[in-house]
Design a protein around this motif. Structure first.
Motif, PDB file in Angstrom:
ATOM      1  N   ASP A 102       0.815  -1.219   0.000  1.00 16.87           N
ATOM      2  CA  ASP A 102       0.000   0.000   0.000  1.00 16.87           C
ATOM      3  C   ASP A 102       0.849   1.269   0.000  1.00 16.87           C
ATOM      4  N   TYR A 112       6.621   8.024  -7.598  1.00 12.61           N
ATOM      5  CA  TYR A 112       5.188   7.806  -7.465  1.00 12.61           C
ATOM      6  C   TYR A 112       4.975   7.048  -6.150  1.00 12.61           C
ATOM      7  N   ARG A 150      -0.529   3.300  -3.977  1.00 12.27           N
ATOM      8  CA  ARG A 150      -1.150   2.503  -5.035  1.00 12.27           C
ATOM      9  C   ARG A 150      -1.808   3.344  -6.133  1.00 12.27           C
ATOM     10  N   ASP A 151      -2.444   4.451  -5.773  1.00 11.36           N
ATOM     11  CA  ASP A 151      -3.115   5.272  -6.793  1.00 11.36           C
ATOM     12  C   ASP A 151      -2.122   5.881  -7.773  1.00 11.36           C
ATOM     13  N   GLU A 152      -1.041   6.470  -7.247  1.00 12.06           N
ATOM     14  CA  GLU A 152      -0.033   7.077  -8.135  1.00 12.06           C
ATOM     15  C   GLU A 152       0.674   6.016  -8.969  1.00 12.06           C
ATOM     16  N   ARG A 159      -0.557   3.094  -9.931  1.00 10.42           N
ATOM     17  CA  ARG A 159      -1.496   2.637 -10.961  1.00 10.42           C
ATOM     18  C   ARG A 159      -1.532   3.631 -12.131  1.00 10.42           C
ATOM     19  N   THR A 160      -1.570   4.917 -11.826  1.00 10.89           N
ATOM     20  CA  THR A 160      -1.574   5.940 -12.875  1.00 10.89           C
ATOM     21  C   THR A 160      -0.293   5.865 -13.698  1.00 10.89           C
TER      22      THR A 160
END
Length: 108
Positions: free
Chosen positions: A29, A40, A43-45, A47-48
């Protein structure tokens, strides 16, 4: 040649297949990825970043070497060929693992 731990080998297979959901399974995470001088976090960054990296160029990847730095750090060297500037590149993917998840990836 050193064998990569399962989290890294599975991540690389997913990354090469451009299967973002499968690749994300292997990140912690609070993981960090550094690529082209940018970091980055989470997880969100990540994934992007994966979505962008997977769509920007068309290329092939060949694993050409593996080094074990310590119990938690491995370097996977890849040879890439494609339609990106320079058309070929040899890149080191330095992975750090904790609890069978990738906590850091630095691409140089």
């Amino acid at each position: 040649m050193t064998t990569l731990p399962e989290p890294i080998s599975q991540y690389l297979a997913s990354h090469i297949a451009r299967d973002i959901d499968a690749a994300m399974r292997w990140y912690a995470d609070d993981a960090e990825v550094t690529d082209e001088g940018k970091t980055y976090r989470g997880r969100d960054e990540i994934r992007t970043w994966l979505a962008s990296a997977a769509s920007e160029y068309t290329y092939t990847t060949e694993l050409t070497g593996v080094r074990r730095i310590n119990d938690h750090t491995y370097v996977a060297t890849h040879h890439l060929e494609g339609n990106f500037p320079g058309e070929t590149a040899d890149l080191d993917f330095t992975f750090t693992l904790h609890d069978n998840l990738i906590t850091a990836l630095t691409i140089t």
